[in-house]
Design an enzyme around this catalytic site. Structure first.
Site, PDB file in Angstrom:
ATOM      1  N   ASP A  26       0.727  28.540 -27.010  1.00  0.00           N
ATOM      2  CA  ASP A  26       1.638  29.122 -26.247  1.00  0.00           C
ATOM      3  C   ASP A  26       0.873  28.950 -24.905  1.00  0.00           C
ATOM      4  O   ASP A  26      -0.273  29.529 -25.095  1.00  0.00           O
ATOM      5  CB  ASP A  26       1.297  30.262 -26.456  1.00  0.00           C
ATOM      6  CG  ASP A  26       2.457  31.590 -25.025  1.00  0.00           C
ATOM      7  OD1 ASP A  26       2.354  31.000 -24.237  1.00  0.00           O
ATOM      8  OD2 ASP A  26       2.178  32.560 -25.027  1.00  0.00           O
ATOM      9  N   HIS A  39      -1.820  38.367 -26.094  1.00  0.00           N
ATOM     10  CA  HIS A  39      -1.032  39.228 -27.438  1.00  0.00           C
ATOM     11  C   HIS A  39      -1.554  38.117 -28.687  1.00  0.00           C
ATOM     12  O   HIS A  39      -2.039  37.117 -28.036  1.00  0.00           O
ATOM     13  CB  HIS A  39       0.660  38.947 -26.741  1.00  0.00           C
ATOM     14  CG  HIS A  39       1.115  37.184 -26.006  1.00  0.00           C
ATOM     15  ND1 HIS A  39       0.791  36.326 -27.154  1.00  0.00           N
ATOM     16  CD2 HIS A  39       0.940  36.802 -24.874  1.00  0.00           C
ATOM     17  CE1 HIS A  39       1.964  35.458 -26.672  1.00  0.00           C
ATOM     18  NE2 HIS A  39       1.811  35.937 -25.375  1.00  0.00           N
ATOM     19  N   TYR A  61       1.061  36.305  -8.876  1.00  0.00           N
ATOM     20  CA  TYR A  61       1.786  35.973  -8.350  1.00  0.00           C
ATOM     21  C   TYR A  61       2.417  36.404  -6.385  1.00  0.00           C
ATOM     22  O   TYR A  61       2.431  37.866  -6.588  1.00  0.00           O
ATOM     23  CB  TYR A  61       3.493  36.814  -9.559  1.00  0.00           C
ATOM     24  CG  TYR A  61       2.589  36.300 -11.118  1.00  0.00           C
ATOM     25  CD1 TYR A  61       3.182  35.067 -11.146  1.00  0.00           C
ATOM     26  CD2 TYR A  61       2.302  37.012 -11.551  1.00  0.00           C
ATOM     27  CE1 TYR A  61       2.845  34.409 -12.754  1.00  0.00           C
ATOM     28  CE2 TYR A  61       1.581  36.644 -13.123  1.00  0.00           C
ATOM     29  CZ  TYR A  61       2.110  35.484 -13.414  1.00  0.00           C
ATOM     30  OH  TYR A  61       1.550  34.423 -14.541  1.00  0.00           O
ATOM     31  N   HIS A  78       1.355  41.798 -15.429  1.00  0.00           N
ATOM     32  CA  HIS A  78       1.880  42.133 -17.315  1.00  0.00           C
ATOM     33  C   HIS A  78       0.766  41.384 -17.279  1.00  0.00           C
ATOM     34  O   HIS A  78      -0.267  41.707 -16.907  1.00  0.00           O
ATOM     35  CB  HIS A  78       2.291  40.018 -17.390  1.00  0.00           C
ATOM     36  CG  HIS A  78       1.639  38.766 -16.381  1.00  0.00           C
ATOM     37  ND1 HIS A  78       0.625  38.531 -17.132  1.00  0.00           N
ATOM     38  CD2 HIS A  78       1.648  37.888 -16.302  1.00  0.00           C
ATOM     39  CE1 HIS A  78       0.477  37.441 -16.864  1.00  0.00           C
ATOM     40  NE2 HIS A  78       1.087  37.109 -15.955  1.00  0.00           N
ATOM     41  N   GLU A 130      -4.266  34.778 -20.510  1.00  0.00           N
ATOM     42  CA  GLU A 130      -3.268  34.409 -19.844  1.00  0.00           C
ATOM     43  C   GLU A 130      -2.922  35.190 -18.407  1.00  0.00           C
ATOM     44  O   GLU A 130      -1.818  35.802 -17.918  1.00  0.00           O
ATOM     45  CB  GLU A 130      -2.033  34.264 -20.520  1.00  0.00           C
ATOM     46  CG  GLU A 130      -1.261  35.866 -21.288  1.00  0.00           C
ATOM     47  CD  GLU A 130      -0.148  35.376 -21.447  1.00  0.00           C
ATOM     48  OE1 GLU A 130       1.132  35.180 -20.615  1.00  0.00           O
ATOM     49  OE2 GLU A 130       0.418  35.212 -22.760  1.00  0.00           O
ATOM     50  N   ASP A 148       4.971  26.571 -18.963  1.00  0.00           N
ATOM     51  CA  ASP A 148       4.674  27.448 -19.485  1.00  0.00           C
ATOM     52  C   ASP A 148       5.435  26.786 -21.184  1.00  0.00           C
ATOM     53  O   ASP A 148       6.195  27.682 -21.096  1.00  0.00           O
ATOM     54  CB  ASP A 148       5.223  28.604 -19.492  1.00  0.00           C
ATOM     55  CG  ASP A 148       4.562  29.717 -20.719  1.00  0.00           C
ATOM     56  OD1 ASP A 148       3.984  29.845 -22.120  1.00  0.00           O
ATOM     57  OD2 ASP A 148       4.139  31.251 -19.973  1.00  0.00           O
ATOM     58  N   HIS A 185       9.329  34.841 -16.407  1.00  0.00           N
ATOM     59  CA  HIS A 185      10.426  34.370 -17.394  1.00  0.00           C
ATOM     60  C   HIS A 185      11.917  33.015 -17.173  1.00  0.00           C
ATOM     61  O   HIS A 185      12.232  33.358 -18.127  1.00  0.00           O
ATOM     62  CB  HIS A 185      10.847  35.122 -18.457  1.00  0.00           C
ATOM     63  CG  HIS A 185       9.900  35.943 -19.753  1.00  0.00           C
ATOM     64  ND1 HIS A 185      10.206  36.942 -20.505  1.00  0.00           N
ATOM     65  CD2 HIS A 185       8.121  35.638 -19.585  1.00  0.00           C
ATOM     66  CE1 HIS A 185       8.543  37.367 -20.822  1.00  0.00           C
ATOM     67  NE2 HIS A 185       8.021  36.423 -20.825  1.00  0.00           N
ATOM     68  N   HIS A 205       4.919  36.224 -29.781  1.00  0.00           N
ATOM     69  CA  HIS A 205       4.477  37.143 -29.273  1.00  0.00           C
ATOM     70  C   HIS A 205       4.465  37.471 -31.150  1.00  0.00           C
ATOM     71  O   HIS A 205       4.927  38.406 -31.903  1.00  0.00           O
ATOM     72  CB  HIS A 205       5.782  38.275 -28.607  1.00  0.00           C
ATOM     73  CG  HIS A 205       5.093  38.001 -27.334  1.00  0.00           C
ATOM     74  ND1 HIS A 205       7.018  38.141 -26.101  1.00  0.00           N
ATOM     75  CD2 HIS A 205       4.377  36.998 -26.823  1.00  0.00           C
ATOM     76  CE1 HIS A 205       6.285  37.477 -24.953  1.00  0.00           C
ATOM     77  NE2 HIS A 205       5.280  36.933 -25.026  1.00  0.00           N
ATOM     78  N   GLU A 259      -3.164  29.834 -19.015  1.00  0.00           N
ATOM     79  CA  GLU A 259      -3.082  30.204 -20.557  1.00  0.00           C
ATOM     80  C   GLU A 259      -3.813  29.651 -21.945  1.00  0.00           C
ATOM     81  O   GLU A 259      -3.191  28.379 -21.609  1.00  0.00           O
ATOM     82  CB  GLU A 259      -1.417  31.400 -20.544  1.00  0.00           C
ATOM     83  CG  GLU A 259      -1.301  31.182 -22.246  1.00  0.00           C
ATOM     84  CD  GLU A 259       0.193  31.949 -22.398  1.00  0.00           C
ATOM     85  OE1 GLU A 259       0.469  31.201 -21.981  1.00  0.00           O
ATOM     86  OE2 GLU A 259       0.136  32.031 -23.498  1.00  0.00           O
ATOM     87  N   ASP A 299      32.433  27.094 -34.187  1.00  0.00           N
ATOM     88  CA  ASP A 299      31.715  26.390 -35.875  1.00  0.00           C
ATOM     89  C   ASP A 299      31.121  25.742 -35.815  1.00  0.00           C
ATOM     90  O   ASP A 299      30.507  24.920 -36.059  1.00  0.00           O
ATOM     91  CB  ASP A 299      32.946  25.550 -36.291  1.00  0.00           C
ATOM     92  CG  ASP A 299      33.297  24.098 -36.022  1.00  0.00           C
ATOM     93  OD1 ASP A 299      33.107  24.183 -34.285  1.00  0.00           O
ATOM     94  OD2 ASP A 299      34.514  23.971 -35.803  1.00  0.00           O
ATOM     95  N   ARG A 318      -0.359  30.507 -13.698  1.00  0.00           N
ATOM     96  CA  ARG A 318      -0.751  31.577 -13.963  1.00  0.00           C
ATOM     97  C   ARG A 318      -1.211  30.713 -15.705  1.00  0.00           C
ATOM     98  O   ARG A 318      -1.313  29.370 -15.527  1.00  0.00           O
ATOM     99  CB  ARG A 318       0.132  32.295 -15.419  1.00  0.00           C
ATOM    100  CG  ARG A 318       0.071  32.478 -16.865  1.00  0.00           C
ATOM    101  CD  ARG A 318       0.716  33.671 -17.539  1.00  0.00           C
ATOM    102  NE  ARG A 318       1.450  32.812 -17.759  1.00  0.00           N
ATOM    103  CZ  ARG A 318       3.398  32.879 -17.292  1.00  0.00           C
ATOM    104  NH1 ARG A 318       3.410  33.208 -16.619  1.00  0.00           N
ATOM    105  NH2 ARG A 318       4.255  31.866 -17.092  1.00  0.00           N
TER     106      ARG A 318
HETATM  107  N1  GLY Z   1       5.572  32.335 -22.679  1.00  0.00           N
HETATM  108  C1  GLY Z   1       5.701  33.637 -23.220  1.00  0.00           C
HETATM  109  C2  GLY Z   1       4.135  33.744 -23.073  1.00  0.00           C
HETATM  110  O1  GLY Z   1       2.978  33.423 -22.591  1.00  0.00           O
HETATM  111  O2  GLY Z   1       3.544  35.203 -23.500  1.00  0.00           O
HETATM  112 MN    MN Z   2       1.516  34.142 -24.624  1.00  0.00          MN
HETATM  113 MN    MN Z   3       3.218  31.337 -22.755  1.00  0.00          MN
END
Ligand code: GLY
Ligand code: MN
Ligand code: MN
Length: 429
Positions: free
Chosen positions: A263, A346, A380, A342, A376, A252, A235, A353, A400, A36, A398
């Site tokens: 982000d 976005h 890797y 990747h 971004e 991130d 991720h 996203h 971003e 609950d 990365r």
């Molecule tokens: N944190 C998810 C992305 O960078 O798209």
């Molecule tokens: Mn992102």
């Molecule tokens: Mn991100």
């Protein structure tokens, strides 16, 4: 945000609807975490965008000629436990609607509202139980054809609402700037306070605490705090490992304030300085990222930024001897995907996203003013791949930032967060 903004959005949506079309937008339900215990409530972005209401279970129902809402009823006893509900009268006033109902009236009223309406717009696919209830309702309405009545014949996802959300108004840009400002406070503390021997979750707690302290909901998505080879897991949100010597730490994380999220990814060494291999990769990603930001201009196809980024990263890897062969061939065969798997960005907004289409008729859409996108790129290096020189193995970088498309002058909303090598090393010292 000012109530008038929500009222105006509702009017705008009504004006987009044609005769004989109905739009339903459902609030998020309260979700159960275990037994609950409930998850911390977060309103559905589409519903919040139109109503600014933070209660669960409501439904906004719009036609061109008609605006209405269904809400949880005022109930003194329930409100003592779970908080004050707005109630239908308050919501009607707040949004200047034609009608406002209690959810208890849903079954009878919604049948009337949908009768003889040709098209039903609803975000099918978010909640399968609700979808099947709606389809059942539609077929029951269509069983009355002999009485000269019908229910919706066409049901469709209201992409027009997402096209509206794609373009950010000045008020929304201010919200994103505020989320960026709070995000910067979190990342900055990590640059200064992280020490070898700390656990990734300690860094996560600093981020979350800084966001909450400044009135944010928390992170707009799960914080990724990835030390050493964990940074090669895109991720990674486990955040349980201990930080070792000479590791890079990839963070991130973005604060969500008033339903708009940042982000941001930053990478820094666990000690005072980058190792030579770490610096080499970091500088390559940074140079490519800065070029991609410059390319984030009105009229440039979104996908073109990605393709150019892939090309720039690939030729950097060839120069370093980490990829071998002709640039064109490596691009064609997709061999760069070993290191860059990747997309470069976005849309960003209420959802990390964010909504909106990237392609139209199979062709990438040119960017337009008012879009906010992430930039971004990353590289890797598989920690177990013995064909990679040992100093590079397990590196994940990365970088971003969040960028507002603004003619030829991209506005980097997250520019206050350090990313130059010497700035970062100065903070680590
Ligand atoms: N944190 C998810 C992305 O960078 O798209
Ligand atoms: Mn992102
Ligand atoms: Mn991100």
């Amino acid at each position: 945000m000012d109530q008038n903004i929500f009222r105006k959005r509702i009017r705008n949506v009504q004006n987009l609807l044609k005769e004989s079309e109905v739009l339903l937008v459902f609030a998020a339900p309260q979700k159960i975490r275990n037994r609950d215990v409930e998850y911390k409530f977060r309103q559905d972005s589409d519903y919040y965008y139109l109503t600014g209401i933070e209660e669960e279970d409501g439904v906004l129902v719009l036609r061109r000629d008609f605006s209405s809402h269904f809400a949880l009823p005022k109930d003194k006893e329930k409100e003592i436990w779970t908080g004050i509900r707005l109630g239908k009268e308050e919501i009607k006033k707040k949004l200047e609607l034609d009608h406002s109902f209690d959810l208890g009236e849903w079954d009878s009223k919604i049948s009337d509202i949908l009768t003889n309406q040709f098209t039903l717009y609803h975000f099918f696919g978010k909640d399968s139980k609700r979808d099947s209830e709606l389809l059942e309702l539609i077929s029951s309405l269509n069983r009355r054809l002999r009485e000269g009545k019908f229910g919706p014949q066409r049901w469709e996802i209201p992409n027009f609402l997402h096209e509206m959300r794609m373009f950010k108004s000045p008020e929304e840009i201010e919200k994103l700037k505020e989320s960026s400002r709070i995000t910067a406070l979190g990342h900055e503390r990590l640059f200064r306070e992280t020490k070898v021997g700390m656990y990734e979750f300690e860094l996560e707690s600093i981020l979350e605490s800084e966001y909450l302290k400044h009135g944010a909901w928390g992170g707009g998505y799960g914080h990724i705090v990835a030390a050493g080879k964990n940074a090669t897991i895109l991720h990674y949100t486990t955040n349980r490992a201990k930080i070792g010597d000479n590791e890079l730490i990839l963070v991130d994380s973005g604060a969500e304030k008033d339903y708009y999220t940042a982000d941001v990814t930053r990478v820094f060494p666990s000690g005072k300085k980058f190792t030579s291999e770490q610096r080499t990769i970091y500088q390559l990603v940074l140079d490519v990222q800065k070029q991609a930001i410059l390319d984030t201009r009105q009229g440039v196809e979104f996908n073109a930024v990605h393709e150019k980024t892939v090309k720039n990263l690939t030729s950097g890897l060839i120069d370093l001897g980490l990829l071998k062969g002709e640039l064109s061939e490596i691009l064609e065969k997709g061999e760069y995907r070993r290191f860059y798997m990747h997309r470069t960005g976005h849309y960003l907004g209420m959802d990390v996203h964010d909504v909106g289409r990237y392609f139209e008729n199979g062709k990438s859409k040119p960017m337009q003013n008012g879009l906010v996108v992430t930039v971004e790129p990353g590289l890797y290096f598989d920690p177990t791949d013995e064909t990679i020189p040992v100093g590079f193995r397990g590196i994940g970088v990365r970088i971003e930032d969040d960028v507002l498309v603004n003619g030829d002058n991209p506005v980097v909303l997250t520019s206050m967060i350090a990313k130059e090598v010497d700035e970062i090393e100065a903070m680590r010292a």
